[in-house]
Design a protein around this motif. Structure first.
Motif, PDB file in Angstrom:
ATOM      1  N   CYS A  97     -59.479 -62.730 -50.353  1.00 62.57           N
ATOM      2  CA  CYS A  97     -58.997 -63.611 -51.424  1.00 62.57           C
ATOM      3  C   CYS A  97     -57.826 -62.974 -52.167  1.00 62.57           C
ATOM      4  CB  CYS A  97     -60.106 -63.854 -52.436  1.00 62.57           C
ATOM      5  SG  CYS A  97     -61.648 -64.323 -51.674  1.00 62.57           S
TER       6      CYS A  97
ATOM      7  N   CYS B 211     -65.909 -61.834 -45.623  1.00 62.78           N
ATOM      8  CA  CYS B 211     -64.882 -61.623 -46.656  1.00 62.78           C
ATOM      9  C   CYS B 211     -63.642 -62.438 -46.302  1.00 62.78           C
ATOM     10  CB  CYS B 211     -64.517 -60.147 -46.741  1.00 62.78           C
ATOM     11  SG  CYS B 211     -63.184 -59.819 -47.909  1.00 62.78           S
TER      12      CYS B 211
ATOM     13  N   CYS C 146     -69.842 -62.454 -52.818  1.00 61.26           N
ATOM     14  CA  CYS C 146     -69.232 -61.796 -51.669  1.00 61.26           C
ATOM     15  C   CYS C 146     -70.257 -61.075 -50.814  1.00 61.26           C
ATOM     16  CB  CYS C 146     -68.207 -60.783 -52.126  1.00 61.26           C
ATOM     17  SG  CYS C 146     -66.959 -61.532 -53.138  1.00 61.26           S
TER      18      CYS C 146
HETATM   19 FE1  SF4 Z   1     -65.324 -61.374 -52.064  1.00 59.14          FE
HETATM   20 FE2  SF4 Z   1     -62.922 -62.423 -51.764  1.00 59.14          FE
HETATM   21 FE3  SF4 Z   1     -63.231 -59.960 -52.745  1.00 59.14          FE
HETATM   22 FE4  SF4 Z   1     -63.712 -60.462 -50.132  1.00 59.14          FE
HETATM   23  S1  SF4 Z   1     -61.749 -60.616 -51.217  1.00 59.14           S
HETATM   24  S2  SF4 Z   1     -64.978 -59.221 -51.497  1.00 59.14           S
HETATM   25  S3  SF4 Z   1     -64.614 -62.506 -50.294  1.00 59.14           S
HETATM   26  S4  SF4 Z   1     -63.864 -61.903 -53.704  1.00 59.14           S
END
Ligand code: SF4
Ligand code: SF4
Length: 303
Positions: free
Chosen positions: A277, A274, A23
């Motif tokens: 997720c 980001c 990330c």
């Molecule tokens: Fe990483 Fe997904 Fe968490 Fe964003 S939501 S920090 S992209 S794992």
């Protein structure tokens, strides 16, 4: 691959922690995988943008519901995934509620996994309310990244974002609720930085409520030592009943989001990739192999 060379503007102690994290390192997200386990359904606050049927907006989209796991199931799943996905480098707990509202489940999961996979890195996300109570435990569990969702640094703005905050056995509303949450978030942020734990800040951009205020949030994040600031758009989805509170506030347009990110260009390192997720995402960033590893496909014993 070790994630490439350290960029000139990233200090060595930060690079050590992020170089294998998909990330945070643009390089690493092609080579290392992350997974989230949804062991934390409870929450200790009520955001106006959450209707609790879906994953926490800390890290996820409305309209998708995670498989709720016990710590024992979660540990089994992580071990099975690490056998199948050798690039797995990070385990995160991001909901579907708040990862520290029922901290026992979160910590038990990390302890069980650490006993078998000591090289895996851990991270978690939280609204910050319970954070000051767990700073030493987070340090002991070797958690090197924490994400705090911080939508306002002014309780008058926060009052428009939170319906209530449950703290020490009492439920608070309005400005009082926002004030308590803010004080706890600041104490948590400072405590993490003091312990050498990297802190990323997520802010949910809600047009008409905190969009004009987010540059001030960014200034405070930078001043207090947050290493990344991630502005997430409110995802309002009336079809799923996730419109903002009762007012049905819309999310920002892509142009509004970009204008704000451009305005903050010089602030605490802005994170633009980001993907929000879901709380049970698995795989390289941008892919989600969660369905392949649903609990009914995980054997009773894994080693
Ligand atoms: Fe990483 Fe997904 Fe968490 Fe964003 S939501 S920090 S992209 S794992
Ligand atoms: Fe929902 Fe997350 Fe807010 Fe809790 S912190 S009310 S789970 S959006």
């Amino acid at each position: 691959c070790g994630g490439g060379a350290r960029p000139a503007d990233v200090p060595a102690h930060v690079w050590d922690k992020i170089k294998d994290h998909p990330c945070y390192s643009e390089e690493a997200h092609h080579f290392f995988a992350r997974m989230h386990v949804a062991v934390a359904p409870a929450c200790n606050i009520q955001c106006n943008y959450c209707n609790r049927k879906y994953d926490c907006a800390n890290e996820s989209r409305p309209g998708v519901v995670s498989e709720r796991l016990t710590p024992e199931e979660a540990a089994r799943k992580v071990i099975a995934v690490s056998n199948a996905v050798p690039q797995l480098s990070v385990l995160g707990i991001a909901g579907p509620g708040d990862s520290l509202a029922d901290w026992r489940k979160t910590f038990e999961t990390f302890e069980r996994v650490n006993a078998v996979l000591p090289d895996l890195k851990f991270c978690l996300s939280t609204n910050g309310l319970a954070l000051p109570d767990h700073l030493d435990a987070l340090s002991r569990l070797n958690i090197d990244h924490v994400t705090i969702t911080l939508n306002a640094v002014d309780p008058d703005v926060g009052a428009g974002l939170y319906a209530w905050v449950a703290f020490r056995g009492k439920r608070y509303h309005g400005r009082d609720a926002a004030q308590i949450l803010l004080e706890r978030q600041m104490e948590g942020l400072e405590g993490l930085v003091a312990r050498g734990i990297l802190v990323k800040i997520n802010s949910v951009m809600v047009p008409g409520i905190n969009d004009e205020h987010l540059p001030e949030v960014n200034r405070v994040v930078r001043e207090k030592g947050g290493f990344l600031h991630n502005i997430m758009p409110l995802i309002s989805d009336p079809a799923h009943g996730t419109a903002f509170g009762l007012s049905g506030q819309r999310g920002p347009t892509p142009a509004e989001l970009k204008a704000l990110q451009d305005r903050l260009g010089g602030g605490a390192g802005l994170m633009k990739h980001c993907r929000q997720c879901r709380a049970d995402a698995i795989g390289l960033l941008g892919e989600d192999r969660g369905q392949e590893f649903s609990m009914d496909r995980i054997p009773e014993t894994v080693t």
